[in-house]
Design an enzyme around this catalytic site. Structure first.
Site, short mmCIF file in Angstrom:
data_model
loop_
_atom_site.label_atom_id
_atom_site.label_comp_id
_atom_site.label_asym_id
_atom_site.label_seq_id
_atom_site.Cartn_x
_atom_site.Cartn_y
_atom_site.Cartn_z
N ARG A 233 14.57 -6.18 -13.34
CA ARG A 233 15.23 -7.38 -12.82
C ARG A 233 14.17 -8.31 -12.26
NH1 ARG A 233 18.50 -3.04 -10.66
NH2 ARG A 233 20.64 -3.07 -11.50
N LYS B 197 18.69 -2.47 -6.76
CA LYS B 197 19.81 -2.88 -5.92
C LYS B 197 20.20 -1.77 -4.96
CE LYS B 197 21.99 -6.31 -8.93
NZ LYS B 197 23.22 -6.70 -9.65
N HIS C 259 16.33 -12.74 -17.20
CA HIS C 259 17.39 -11.82 -17.56
C HIS C 259 17.44 -11.59 -19.07
CE1 HIS C 259 20.60 -9.34 -16.22
NE2 HIS C 259 21.51 -9.93 -16.99
N ARG D 73 15.22 -8.65 -19.80
CA ARG D 73 15.86 -7.39 -19.41
C ARG D 73 16.96 -7.02 -20.41
NH1 ARG D 73 17.35 -3.88 -15.08
NH2 ARG D 73 19.57 -3.80 -14.64
N HIS E 135 21.68 1.26 -13.41
CA HIS E 135 23.10 0.99 -13.26
C HIS E 135 23.80 2.21 -12.69
CE1 HIS E 135 23.02 -2.28 -16.62
NE2 HIS E 135 22.64 -2.75 -15.46
N TYR F 98 26.14 -4.85 -20.71
CA TYR F 98 24.80 -5.38 -20.94
C TYR F 98 24.39 -5.29 -22.39
CZ TYR F 98 22.08 -6.55 -16.75
OH TYR F 98 21.55 -7.19 -15.68
#
Length: 307
Positions: free
Chosen positions: A141, A165, A234, A237, A260, A269
């Site tokens: 990311r 994250k 993005h 990615r 994820h 995705y």
């Protein structure tokens, strides 16, 4: 309806643009009511409104647009209730369908190779190519790339420790091309960054590079090196995930690489469809794998259920 729009403009002080939007949405409902041979607002039920929402969906409106329509209807009925022109608000429990997530484009493999193989023209472009190689190599990311510290990359081991994250750390493989790009960047970085600066990627001033700078430099790189579409972080990615899936078919591994928590996010995705998932399932699950009858007889010799 006219009185309601005047109410929005005068009492609620909504802008003319907002009032026009409410009026258009309510007029569309009014036309539909006439088509259904029901001209009275007070006669609209929750069942009718669900049919109307289905009509909007069939007409191609997105979930977001339908939600806007429902918001206008709710506000209108709040006004009608206040004026005692209706006995209930039929839109209160109606929800719009969820909009499908818009996915970024995927760069062609050959084009990405060409862009990343392009020679840097100055020291900062050496940094830029290194950033982009690493993003595409490991599926990072934007925030993960910008926050990467120099001691988080093990060039000998070919891996990087990334904080994603929720502060979750994961260890990612780093490809050969990205490692070569890092080796070219590190001597230049040493001449820019003060000794106390931990960031792997720094600006011309020697401090940690910003998200905006990464975005603008990637866009610039695409223009200078001849990309046929606008590049953004993005996309790299997403291209990483898509190209990996095309080669391996291993959705679970890609989920781990992308960081994820839910495999459903990975499915979005990588724009999988159900047929692909079913095919992977049939080929992979021990209770679903299909063999032709000859292979089955040869391998099991009639002893079903021994594995």
């Amino acid at each position: 309806m006219t009185a309601f729009i005047q109410h929005l403009a005068s009492e609620k002080r909504h802008s003319p643009r907002t009032c026009d939007s409410y009026q258009r949405d309510l007029q569309r409902l009014a036309v539909w009511l006439v088509e259904q041979e029901s001209r009275e607002w007070r006669n609209l039920s929750g069942y009718d409104l669900r049919r109307y929402v289905a009509n909007l969906s069939r007409a191609g409106l997105s979930g977001r647009s339908i939600a806007r329509h429902l918001s206008a209807i709710r506000r209108f009925y709040q006004y009608l209730l206040r004026e005692r022109l209706a006995t209930d608000n039929p839109a209160l429990d109606i929800r719009a369908p969820k909009s499908s997530r818009r996915l970024p484009g995927v760069a062609d493999v050959d084009q990405l190779n060409s862009l990343l193989d392009a020679a840097p023209d100055d020291p900062l472009e050496v940094r830029d190519r290194c950033m982009f190689e690493l993003m595409y190599s490991s599926g990072l990311r934007l925030a993960e790339l910008a926050s990467l510290d120099i001691d988080a990359v093990d060039c000998k081991g070919g891996e990087a420790r990334v904080v994603g994250k929720g502060g979750k750390t994961r260890l990612l493989p780093v490809g050969r091309k990205a490692l070569e790009a890092i080796a070219q960047w590190l001597p230049i970085r040493a001449g820019l960054a003060p000794e106390a600066e931990p960031a792997l990627f720094v600006s011309r001033r020697g401090d940690r590079i910003s998200h905006r700078s990464v975005q603008s430099r990637l866009s610039r790189w695409g223009v200078l090196k001849g990309a046929d579409q606008k590049l953004h972080p993005h996309m790299l990615r997403h291209s990483f995930a898509s190209h990996m899936l095309e080669s391996s078919g291993d959705l679970r591994a890609i989920q781990e690489l992308l960081g994820h928590a839910d495999i459903a996010t990975t499915q979005v995705y990588t724009h999988l469809d159900f047929q692909h998932l079913a095919r992977v399932y049939d080929q992979s699950h021990p209770r679903a794998r299909r063999r032709n009858s000859r292979d089955y007889d040869d391998q099991n010799d009639g002893q079903e259920g021994t594995t």
